[in-house]
Design a protein around this motif. Structure first.
Motif, PDB file in Angstrom:
ATOM      1  N   MET A 123       0.848  -1.188   0.000  1.00 29.56           N
ATOM      2  CA  MET A 123       0.000   0.000   0.000  1.00 29.56           C
ATOM      3  C   MET A 123       0.889   1.246   0.000  1.00 29.56           C
ATOM      4  O   MET A 123       1.895   1.298   0.684  1.00 29.56           O
ATOM      5  N   THR A 124       0.489   2.250  -0.738  1.00 31.27           N
ATOM      6  CA  THR A 124       1.244   3.490  -0.842  1.00 31.27           C
ATOM      7  C   THR A 124       0.832   4.454   0.257  1.00 31.27           C
ATOM      8  O   THR A 124      -0.351   4.661   0.506  1.00 31.27           O
ATOM      9  N   ASP A 125       1.822   5.045   0.887  1.00 28.26           N
ATOM     10  CA  ASP A 125       1.597   6.080   1.892  1.00 28.26           C
ATOM     11  C   ASP A 125       1.441   7.407   1.163  1.00 28.26           C
ATOM     12  O   ASP A 125       2.314   7.799   0.406  1.00 28.26           O
ATOM     13  N   ASN A 126       0.349   8.096   1.351  1.00 28.72           N
ATOM     14  CA  ASN A 126       0.086   9.334   0.631  1.00 28.72           C
ATOM     15  C   ASN A 126       0.482  10.585   1.401  1.00 28.72           C
ATOM     16  O   ASN A 126       0.033  11.677   1.082  1.00 28.72           O
ATOM     17  N   ARG A 127       1.328  10.449   2.378  1.00 32.93           N
ATOM     18  CA  ARG A 127       1.722  11.627   3.159  1.00 32.93           C
ATOM     19  C   ARG A 127       2.537  12.588   2.301  1.00 32.93           C
ATOM     20  O   ARG A 127       3.195  12.200   1.344  1.00 32.93           O
ATOM     21  N   ASN A 128       2.482  13.843   2.647  1.00 32.99           N
ATOM     22  CA  ASN A 128       3.234  14.865   1.933  1.00 32.99           C
ATOM     23  C   ASN A 128       4.710  14.733   2.298  1.00 32.99           C
ATOM     24  O   ASN A 128       5.078  14.834   3.461  1.00 32.99           O
ATOM     25  N   MET A 129       5.546  14.500   1.303  1.00 35.21           N
ATOM     26  CA  MET A 129       6.984  14.328   1.535  1.00 35.21           C
ATOM     27  C   MET A 129       7.787  15.519   1.025  1.00 35.21           C
ATOM     28  O   MET A 129       8.999  15.493   1.011  1.00 35.21           O
ATOM     29  N   GLU A 130       7.088  16.584   0.579  1.00 34.33           N
ATOM     30  CA  GLU A 130       7.770  17.732  -0.001  1.00 34.33           C
ATOM     31  C   GLU A 130       8.599  18.481   1.042  1.00 34.33           C
ATOM     32  O   GLU A 130       8.185  18.669   2.187  1.00 34.33           O
ATOM     33  N   TRP A 131       9.787  18.898   0.609  1.00 31.77           N
ATOM     34  CA  TRP A 131      10.661  19.683   1.471  1.00 31.77           C
ATOM     35  C   TRP A 131      10.310  21.154   1.332  1.00 31.77           C
ATOM     36  O   TRP A 131       9.931  21.619   0.261  1.00 31.77           O
ATOM     37  N   LYS A 132      10.505  21.900   2.398  1.00 35.09           N
ATOM     38  CA  LYS A 132      10.278  23.341   2.394  1.00 35.09           C
ATOM     39  C   LYS A 132      11.635  24.030   2.228  1.00 35.09           C
ATOM     40  O   LYS A 132      12.570  23.765   2.989  1.00 35.09           O
ATOM     41  N   THR A 133      11.744  24.911   1.224  1.00 34.73           N
ATOM     42  CA  THR A 133      12.989  25.654   1.015  1.00 34.73           C
ATOM     43  C   THR A 133      12.975  26.884   1.911  1.00 34.73           C
ATOM     44  O   THR A 133      12.124  27.765   1.763  1.00 34.73           O
ATOM     45  N   LEU A 134      13.914  26.937   2.842  1.00 30.35           N
ATOM     46  CA  LEU A 134      14.007  28.049   3.775  1.00 30.35           C
ATOM     47  C   LEU A 134      14.903  29.166   3.239  1.00 30.35           C
ATOM     48  O   LEU A 134      14.694  30.343   3.543  1.00 30.35           O
ATOM     49  N   LYS A 135      15.892  28.785   2.456  1.00 24.52           N
ATOM     50  CA  LYS A 135      16.858  29.748   1.925  1.00 24.52           C
ATOM     51  C   LYS A 135      17.495  29.133   0.687  1.00 24.52           C
ATOM     52  O   LYS A 135      17.692  27.919   0.611  1.00 24.52           O
ATOM     53  N   SER A 136      17.823  29.989  -0.292  1.00 25.24           N
ATOM     54  CA  SER A 136      18.467  29.523  -1.506  1.00 25.24           C
ATOM     55  C   SER A 136      19.524  30.547  -1.910  1.00 25.24           C
ATOM     56  O   SER A 136      19.243  31.744  -1.930  1.00 25.24           O
ATOM     57  N   GLU A 137      20.726  30.050  -2.228  1.00 27.22           N
ATOM     58  CA  GLU A 137      21.840  30.936  -2.565  1.00 27.22           C
ATOM     59  C   GLU A 137      22.585  30.357  -3.760  1.00 27.22           C
ATOM     60  O   GLU A 137      22.965  29.180  -3.767  1.00 27.22           O
ATOM     61  N   TYR A 138      22.783  31.193  -4.803  1.00 26.79           N
ATOM     62  CA  TYR A 138      23.527  30.736  -5.970  1.00 26.79           C
ATOM     63  C   TYR A 138      25.024  30.785  -5.694  1.00 26.79           C
ATOM     64  O   TYR A 138      25.539  31.780  -5.191  1.00 26.79           O
ATOM     65  N   ILE A 139      25.688  29.692  -6.043  1.00 32.47           N
ATOM     66  CA  ILE A 139      27.141  29.567  -5.883  1.00 32.47           C
ATOM     67  C   ILE A 139      27.833  29.990  -7.171  1.00 32.47           C
ATOM     68  O   ILE A 139      28.863  30.659  -7.146  1.00 32.47           O
ATOM     69  N   ILE A 140      27.262  29.562  -8.304  1.00 28.94           N
ATOM     70  CA  ILE A 140      27.810  29.903  -9.613  1.00 28.94           C
ATOM     71  C   ILE A 140      26.671  29.948 -10.615  1.00 28.94           C
ATOM     72  O   ILE A 140      25.754  29.129 -10.563  1.00 28.94           O
ATOM     73  N   ARG A 141      26.737  30.940 -11.514  1.00 32.56           N
ATOM     74  CA  ARG A 141      25.768  31.058 -12.609  1.00 32.56           C
ATOM     75  C   ARG A 141      26.539  31.312 -13.892  1.00 32.56           C
ATOM     76  O   ARG A 141      26.969  32.416 -14.157  1.00 32.56           O
ATOM     77  N   ARG A 142      26.717  30.237 -14.653  1.00 31.37           N
ATOM     78  CA  ARG A 142      27.424  30.288 -15.934  1.00 31.37           C
ATOM     79  C   ARG A 142      26.506  29.632 -16.973  1.00 31.37           C
ATOM     80  O   ARG A 142      25.601  28.886 -16.605  1.00 31.37           O
ATOM     81  N   PRO A 143      26.771  29.867 -18.271  1.00 34.67           N
ATOM     82  CA  PRO A 143      25.886  29.279 -19.283  1.00 34.67           C
ATOM     83  C   PRO A 143      25.733  27.757 -19.162  1.00 34.67           C
ATOM     84  O   PRO A 143      24.659  27.223 -19.410  1.00 34.67           O
ATOM     85  N   TRP A 144      26.782  27.036 -18.796  1.00 28.34           N
ATOM     86  CA  TRP A 144      26.700  25.574 -18.748  1.00 28.34           C
ATOM     87  C   TRP A 144      26.799  25.010 -17.342  1.00 28.34           C
ATOM     88  O   TRP A 144      26.869  23.803 -17.165  1.00 28.34           O
ATOM     89  N   LEU A 145      26.821  25.879 -16.339  1.00 25.00           N
ATOM     90  CA  LEU A 145      26.860  25.405 -14.953  1.00 25.00           C
ATOM     91  C   LEU A 145      26.220  26.433 -14.035  1.00 25.00           C
ATOM     92  O   LEU A 145      26.728  27.549 -13.896  1.00 25.00           O
ATOM     93  N   THR A 146      25.100  26.065 -13.475  1.00 22.05           N
ATOM     94  CA  THR A 146      24.444  26.880 -12.462  1.00 22.05           C
ATOM     95  C   THR A 146      24.221  25.980 -11.259  1.00 22.05           C
ATOM     96  O   THR A 146      23.593  24.928 -11.367  1.00 22.05           O
ATOM     97  N   ALA A 147      24.769  26.400 -10.127  1.00 22.31           N
ATOM     98  CA  ALA A 147      24.654  25.599  -8.903  1.00 22.31           C
ATOM     99  C   ALA A 147      24.178  26.494  -7.770  1.00 22.31           C
ATOM    100  O   ALA A 147      24.590  27.643  -7.646  1.00 22.31           O
ATOM    101  N   ARG A 148      23.317  25.929  -6.942  1.00 24.76           N
ATOM    102  CA  ARG A 148      22.844  26.669  -5.776  1.00 24.76           C
ATOM    103  C   ARG A 148      22.899  25.794  -4.533  1.00 24.76           C
ATOM    104  O   ARG A 148      22.891  24.564  -4.613  1.00 24.76           O
ATOM    105  N   ARG A 149      22.960  26.466  -3.393  1.00 25.40           N
ATOM    106  CA  ARG A 149      22.929  25.782  -2.099  1.00 25.40           C
ATOM    107  C   ARG A 149      21.619  26.174  -1.431  1.00 25.40           C
ATOM    108  O   ARG A 149      21.359  27.355  -1.199  1.00 25.40           O
ATOM    109  N   ASP A 150      20.799  25.182  -1.135  1.00 24.35           N
ATOM    110  CA  ASP A 150      19.521  25.405  -0.469  1.00 24.35           C
ATOM    111  C   ASP A 150      19.602  24.983   0.991  1.00 24.35           C
ATOM    112  O   ASP A 150      20.318  24.032   1.336  1.00 24.35           O
ATOM    113  N   THR A 151      18.851  25.690   1.812  1.00 19.01           N
ATOM    114  CA  THR A 151      18.578  25.243   3.179  1.00 19.01           C
ATOM    115  C   THR A 151      17.140  24.744   3.147  1.00 19.01           C
ATOM    116  O   THR A 151      16.229  25.501   2.782  1.00 19.01           O
TER     117      THR A 151
END
Length: 188
Positions: A1-29
């Protein structure tokens, strides 16, 4: 049986580390539903991609051969590329096949949609099957592309898969699907 509980994470903070045409990375809390906070969750943002299993009228499969610097290997691959901003996935697939190989036409259908890594990557890959493609032009490569076009029989491609010669997982998955759908597995 499948558990239908909400498993979504809440993003508290988001910060971009690098933004380039072929590499965009961020660190989320993020906060998990359990209340646990992970203050160092890394996400890679990419545009969506396409790849194409292209088959000629005589049953040969169109591959490309190119050097892959991260692995330090020259690899056989199906055609692949980025979906440009405002472009539809099928349009991108047709464009990439023509640019990289000079092949075009035929009957097209979306074979599957896969994620490179749903844990850390934001994009998806639309995988297409194009049958009856024909050589209509030469290659139109970017300055940074050095690509050879190769034609293989289905048996040769299946043997490459079985040996593990196709390294790119986003290409191996639709190829295995193609062989499964067409009952072209030698063990059947």
């Amino acid at each position: 049986m499948t558990d239908n509980r909400n498993m979504e994470w809440k993003t508290l903070k988001s910060e971009y580390i690098i933004r380039r045409p072929w590499l965009t990375a961020r660190r989320d809390t993020v906060e998990l539903p359990t209340g646990v906070v992970n203050d160092e969750y890394y996400v890679l943002e990419y545009p969506d991609w396409i790849n194409v299993i292209a088959v000629t009228p005589d049953g040969r499969m169109v591959f490309v051969r190119q050097y892959r610097h991260a692995l330090g290997q020259t690899c056989f691959e199906i055609v692949a590329g980025v979906i440009e901003k405002g472009e539809e996935p099928l349009e991108a697939a047709r464009r990439e096949l023509l640019e990289e190989t000079g092949y075009s036409g035929g009957d097209w259908r979306e074979l599957m949609v896969v994620s490179p890594n749903p844990s850390t990557c934001t994009n998806i890959t639309h995988c297409y099957l194009a049958t009856g493609v024909e050589l209509v032009d030469g290659q139109h490569l970017d300055d940074t592309e050095d690509i050879d076009v190769c034609l293989f029989s289905r048996d040769e491609v299946l043997a490459m898969l079985e040996r593990g010669d196709i390294k790119q997982a986003l290409m191996a998955a639709p190829l295995w699907r193609y062989f499964a759908e067409n009952n072209l597995n030698r063990s059947i």
